[in-house]
Design a protein around this motif. Structure first.
Motif, PDB file in Angstrom:
ATOM      1  N   THR A  45      53.485  41.875  25.103  1.00  0.00           N
ATOM      2  CA  THR A  45      54.847  41.329  25.101  1.00  0.00           C
ATOM      3  C   THR A  45      55.569  41.466  26.434  1.00  0.00           C
ATOM      4  N   THR A  46      55.029  42.288  27.324  1.00  0.00           N
ATOM      5  CA  THR A  46      55.649  42.468  28.638  1.00  0.00           C
ATOM      6  C   THR A  46      55.047  41.466  29.614  1.00  0.00           C
ATOM      7  N   LYS A  47      55.901  40.676  30.228  1.00  0.00           N
ATOM      8  CA  LYS A  47      55.411  39.596  31.086  1.00  0.00           C
ATOM      9  C   LYS A  47      54.776  40.116  32.361  1.00  0.00           C
ATOM     10  N   VAL A  48      55.402  41.087  32.995  1.00  0.00           N
ATOM     11  CA  VAL A  48      54.905  41.611  34.268  1.00  0.00           C
ATOM     12  C   VAL A  48      54.590  43.097  34.120  1.00  0.00           C
ATOM     13  N   VAL A  49      53.366  43.465  34.399  1.00  0.00           N
ATOM     14  CA  VAL A  49      52.945  44.875  34.345  1.00  0.00           C
ATOM     15  C   VAL A  49      52.217  45.195  35.645  1.00  0.00           C
ATOM     16  N   HIS A  50      52.928  45.822  36.563  1.00  0.00           N
ATOM     17  CA  HIS A  50      52.296  46.205  37.824  1.00  0.00           C
ATOM     18  C   HIS A  50      51.531  47.515  37.705  1.00  0.00           C
ATOM     19  N   TYR A  51      51.981  48.396  36.807  1.00  0.00           N
ATOM     20  CA  TYR A  51      51.316  49.691  36.669  1.00  0.00           C
ATOM     21  C   TYR A  51      51.281  50.111  35.198  1.00  0.00           C
ATOM     22  N   LEU A  52      50.309  50.965  34.883  1.00  0.00           N
ATOM     23  CA  LEU A  52      50.186  51.531  33.542  1.00  0.00           C
ATOM     24  C   LEU A  52      49.852  53.012  33.690  1.00  0.00           C
ATOM     25  N   LYS A  53      50.738  53.877  33.178  1.00  0.00           N
ATOM     26  CA  LYS A  53      50.548  55.325  33.234  1.00  0.00           C
ATOM     27  C   LYS A  53      50.077  55.828  31.874  1.00  0.00           C
ATOM     28  N   LEU A  54      48.889  56.458  31.866  1.00  0.00           N
ATOM     29  CA  LEU A  54      48.325  56.960  30.612  1.00  0.00           C
ATOM     30  C   LEU A  54      48.045  58.464  30.656  1.00  0.00           C
ATOM     31  N   GLY A  55      48.328  59.108  31.778  1.00  0.00           N
ATOM     32  CA  GLY A  55      47.972  60.511  31.949  1.00  0.00           C
ATOM     33  C   GLY A  55      48.656  61.430  30.953  1.00  0.00           C
ATOM     34  N   GLY A  56      48.019  62.575  30.701  1.00  0.00           N
ATOM     35  CA  GLY A  56      48.595  63.569  29.800  1.00  0.00           C
ATOM     36  C   GLY A  56      48.321  63.284  28.344  1.00  0.00           C
ATOM     37  N   ASN A  57      47.341  62.418  28.065  1.00  0.00           N
ATOM     38  CA  ASN A  57      46.888  62.127  26.700  1.00  0.00           C
ATOM     39  C   ASN A  57      45.364  62.165  26.717  1.00  0.00           C
ATOM     40  N   THR A  58      44.731  61.909  25.598  1.00  0.00           N
ATOM     41  CA  THR A  58      43.265  61.884  25.599  1.00  0.00           C
ATOM     42  C   THR A  58      42.788  60.583  24.956  1.00  0.00           C
ATOM     43  N   LEU A  59      41.966  59.863  25.692  1.00  0.00           N
ATOM     44  CA  LEU A  59      41.599  58.474  25.358  1.00  0.00           C
ATOM     45  C   LEU A  59      40.141  58.382  24.927  1.00  0.00           C
ATOM     46  N   GLY A  60      39.910  57.761  23.756  1.00  0.00           N
ATOM     47  CA  GLY A  60      38.564  57.532  23.253  1.00  0.00           C
ATOM     48  C   GLY A  60      38.064  56.129  23.555  1.00  0.00           C
ATOM     49  N   ILE A  61      36.811  55.869  23.178  1.00  0.00           N
ATOM     50  CA  ILE A  61      36.146  54.615  23.537  1.00  0.00           C
ATOM     51  C   ILE A  61      36.836  53.404  22.910  1.00  0.00           C
ATOM     52  N   ASP A  62      37.045  53.439  21.590  1.00  0.00           N
ATOM     53  CA  ASP A  62      37.630  52.283  20.904  1.00  0.00           C
ATOM     54  C   ASP A  62      39.064  52.036  21.364  1.00  0.00           C
ATOM     55  N   ALA A  63      39.801  53.118  21.609  1.00  0.00           N
ATOM     56  CA  ALA A  63      41.171  52.959  22.097  1.00  0.00           C
ATOM     57  C   ALA A  63      41.179  52.333  23.489  1.00  0.00           C
ATOM     58  N   ALA A  64      40.229  52.749  24.331  1.00  0.00           N
ATOM     59  CA  ALA A  64      40.137  52.174  25.676  1.00  0.00           C
ATOM     60  C   ALA A  64      39.813  50.685  25.617  1.00  0.00           C
ATOM     61  N   ALA A  65      38.929  50.312  24.676  1.00  0.00           N
ATOM     62  CA  ALA A  65      38.573  48.891  24.530  1.00  0.00           C
ATOM     63  C   ALA A  65      39.789  48.063  24.142  1.00  0.00           C
ATOM     64  N   ALA A  66      40.636  48.607  23.273  1.00  0.00           N
ATOM     65  CA  ALA A  66      41.836  47.878  22.845  1.00  0.00           C
ATOM     66  C   ALA A  66      42.818  47.717  24.003  1.00  0.00           C
ATOM     67  N   ILE A  67      43.014  48.773  24.777  1.00  0.00           N
ATOM     68  CA  ILE A  67      43.912  48.688  25.935  1.00  0.00           C
ATOM     69  C   ILE A  67      43.372  47.686  26.951  1.00  0.00           C
ATOM     70  N   ALA A  68      42.051  47.697  27.125  1.00  0.00           N
ATOM     71  CA  ALA A  68      41.431  46.769  28.077  1.00  0.00           C
ATOM     72  C   ALA A  68      41.717  45.316  27.702  1.00  0.00           C
ATOM     73  N   LYS A  69      41.697  45.005  26.403  1.00  0.00           N
ATOM     74  CA  LYS A  69      42.000  43.633  25.967  1.00  0.00           C
ATOM     75  C   LYS A  69      43.426  43.242  26.364  1.00  0.00           C
ATOM     76  N   GLY A  70      44.338  44.210  26.271  1.00  0.00           N
ATOM     77  CA  GLY A  70      45.705  43.936  26.691  1.00  0.00           C
ATOM     78  C   GLY A  70      45.823  43.726  28.187  1.00  0.00           C
ATOM     79  N   LEU A  71      45.023  44.469  28.960  1.00  0.00           N
ATOM     80  CA  LEU A  71      45.066  44.341  30.422  1.00  0.00           C
ATOM     81  C   LEU A  71      44.516  43.008  30.903  1.00  0.00           C
ATOM     82  N   GLU A  72      43.658  42.374  30.100  1.00  0.00           N
ATOM     83  CA  GLU A  72      43.057  41.105  30.510  1.00  0.00           C
ATOM     84  C   GLU A  72      44.097  40.032  30.819  1.00  0.00           C
ATOM     85  N   LYS A  73      45.308  40.188  30.297  1.00  0.00           N
ATOM     86  CA  LYS A  73      46.347  39.174  30.454  1.00  0.00           C
ATOM     87  C   LYS A  73      47.260  39.433  31.648  1.00  0.00           C
TER      88      LYS A  73
END
Length: 592
Positions: A45-73
């Motif tokens: 829903t955000t038109k412009v995304v220059h940066y994405l901060k994810l630090g301080g959490n713990t990311l698994g494989i399936d969650a990373a795949a979902a975020i990657a789909k969002g980054l494709e845009k």
């Protein structure tokens, strides 16, 4: 007519107008797509995304795949701020997660300027997940690569070098050569071979402005390779090699490189064993030019008063100097006064930091200015002395132990450390470390963490030990050790070893860790050339060597000695032959 660099102006405007998303420091566990639904929705829903901060959490494989789909845009995406986001993950998870994220950026056609993966336990295994991204057009525009505290090791460093060099080659062919400016890779255990591989990046790119590689166990051979790389980067402004073993030989190589890096502003070679001759090399190289210097850290380098004065004189003419740290060297009172007088007469008399800590006042002050920087050579004099001791008959302990006990007690007193002041657990057990009192502390009995386990001198119950969550506990221990240097690290090694050895007769897992840690302690003693000191201290802690003041250890010494015997059985070729011989002799005499 003024010539404007419209590309630079455009970049500055972009920096001001940056927009992005931050989900950092929420301490969340993201395992699947449902866990990151809010992140994916924000990306959609955000038109412009220059940066994405994810630090301080713990990311698994399936969650990373979902975020990657969002980054494709988001082809406008340029800053991946993904530090500290794989804690408590299996080694097999991290590379797959990174591959998903990289694929998302490649599909988007993003042009990264910053990639920050610091504080992730990548290692060579994690680098497998990064290689494709690092070779892709996504990073042709990369300006900052931050991989601090990633445990790359030699193999990971070599993989990183190969990927970056391949990227540079393809970017040049594409007409958009990679122009990396910032390279951060501290605390990665790169050692000499890893440093040599990384040096090829610097020699090839020639665009670096900031390089930080502290705490990497690099000796003078690796330093020389890095120095050759520094020469090729005339715009280098910030250089940090803190807590590597530079020595006089490495200092000579660096001094030669300084002639090619006139824009230096901030240099940090603290705790690098430069010694006096290394200081002379630095002073000669920095004396005439380098007028942009602002920060110079050469603390804790075993530099004598003469070396300190020469450095102070070399920095007198630096108009921009704001901070000069020479603390923790071997100046003595008169030397400190001479240095202060020299700086007082300089362009910036207030630049000198405090000179409160002086090694010459707690040691004998005699400096070995000879060539002691050959990391491949043993300390032969020390070897001969100790071997002669342990080869004598049974009267060895009766006649000579008192002298050794005195040395053990005195050297234990030398374990004075800033860590005691910074950590309440160390503060509480300071007397125990010095071997002066009977500890009445009860063992750790509740669920504990790796940090609590390491940073306490109290023993630990089986239940608390088994509550440690890390699959690779040895690697986790090492990650704690590497946060400290010198005696701080040595104390952590010894007492973490004892805590594991304390449980060794009842826990096979604790025994294996104790054996590995005994070996690590011996290796560190050899590396730092203090085998006799460490030997005596361990013997005293195990009740095998008398000390001047009696104390009662809180550990199960029978179990601790058992773990040491098993270590000697499974590691007959310890890195220190005379420590191995001494341990065997004292154990045999105790058994007899």
């Amino acid at each position: 007519m003024t010539n404007f660099n419209f590309g630079t102006i455009a970049q500055e405007l972009n920096d001001v107008q940056e927009e992005g998303l931050s989900f950092e420091d929420k301490q969340l566990t993201w395992d699947n797509a449902g866990d990151v639904a809010d992140i994916v929705k924000a990306l959609e829903t955000t038109k412009v995304v220059h940066y994405l901060k994810l630090g301080g959490n713990t990311l698994g494989i399936d969650a990373a795949a979902a975020i990657a789909k969002g980054l494709e845009k988001h082809p406008e995406f340029r800053k991946a701020l993904w530090y500290n986001m794989f804690s408590r993950r299996l080694k097999t998870e991290t590379p797959l997660s990174l591959k998903h994220l990289g694929k998302g950026l490649m599909i988007a056609g993003a042009k990264l300027t910053v990639l920050d993966l610091s504080d992730n336990a990548l290692g060579p295994n994690g680098m497998v997940g990064l290689e494709e991204l690092l070779r892709s057009p996504v990073v042709y525009s990369l300006q900052e690569l931050r991989l601090n505290n990633c445990g790359l090791g030699i193999g990971g460093g070599q993989m990183l070098s190969k990927a970056i060099l391949d990227c540079h080659k393809s970017s040049v062919a594409d007409g958009t050569p990679l122009q990396l400016k910032v390279f951060i890779a501290g605390r990665n255990r790169l050692e000499n071979d890893g440093a040599k591989a990384i040096a090829k990046i610097f020699s090839t790119l020639k665009t670096l402005e900031e390089i930080a590689m502290p705490q990497n166990s690099i000796y003078h051979a690796g330093i020389a390779a890095l120095a050759a790389g520094f020469k090729e980067n005339p715009n280098l402004r910030v250089l940090n090699l803190n807590d590597n073993t530079v020595t006089e030989k490495g200092a000579a190589s660096l001094a030669e490189a300084f002639a090619y890096t006139p824009s230096l502003q901030d240099i940090n070679f603290g705790d690098c064993l430069l010694k006096t001759h290394g200081a002379y090399h630095f002073a000669e190289a920095l004396s005439e030019n380098h007028l942009q210097l602002e920060v110079v850290d050469l603390g804790f380098n075993e530099i004598s008063a003469d070396g300190g004065v020469v450095l102070a004189e070399a920095l007198q003419n630096k108009p921009n100097l704001k901070s000069l740290n020479l603390d923790g060297n071997q100046f003595g009172y008169e030397g400190r006064e001479r240095i202060k007088e020299t700086i007082d007469a300089s362009a910036n008399p207030n630049a000198l930091e405090s000179l409160e800590e002086d090694q010459s006042e707690c040691e004998d002050g005699d400096e070995d200015v000879g060539d002691d920087d050959d990391d491949d050579e043993d300390d032969e004099d020390d070897d001969d002395e100790t071997t002669e001791d342990v080869d004598e008959d049974d009267d060895y302990q009766d006649e000579d132990a008192d002298e050794d006990a005195d040395e053990a007690y005195v050297t234990s007193q030398a374990f004075t450390t800033n860590l005691f002041n910074a950590n309440e657990s160390f503060n509480a057990d300071k007397n125990l470390l010095f071997g002066k009192t009977t500890s009445t502390e009860k063992p750790i009995t509740t669920n504990t963490t790796i940090e609590t386990f390491c940073l306490s001198q109290k023993p630990c119950t089986i239940e608390a030990f088994e509550s440690l969550q890390e699959e690779d506990k040895l690697a986790a221990f090492k990650s704690i050790f590497e946060q400290f240097t010198d005696d701080n690290r040595l104390l952590l090694l010894i007492f973490t070893t004892l805590k594991c050895a304390h449980l060794s007769e009842s826990s096979p897992a604790a025994l294996e860790l104790a054996k590995a840690l005994y070996k690590e302690t011996v290796d560190y003693a050899v590396q730092t050339k203090q085998e006799r000191r460490v030997l005596n201290y361990i013997l005293m802690q195990l009740g095998l060597l008398r000390s001047e003041e009696k104390f009662t250890s809180p550990y199960d010494l029978k179990s601790c000695r058992y773990a040491l015997r098993e270590t000697l059985k499974t590691n007959p070729q310890l890195s220190s032959e005379h420590m191995r011989n001494a341990f065997n002799v004292f154990l045999q005499q105790f058994d007899g």
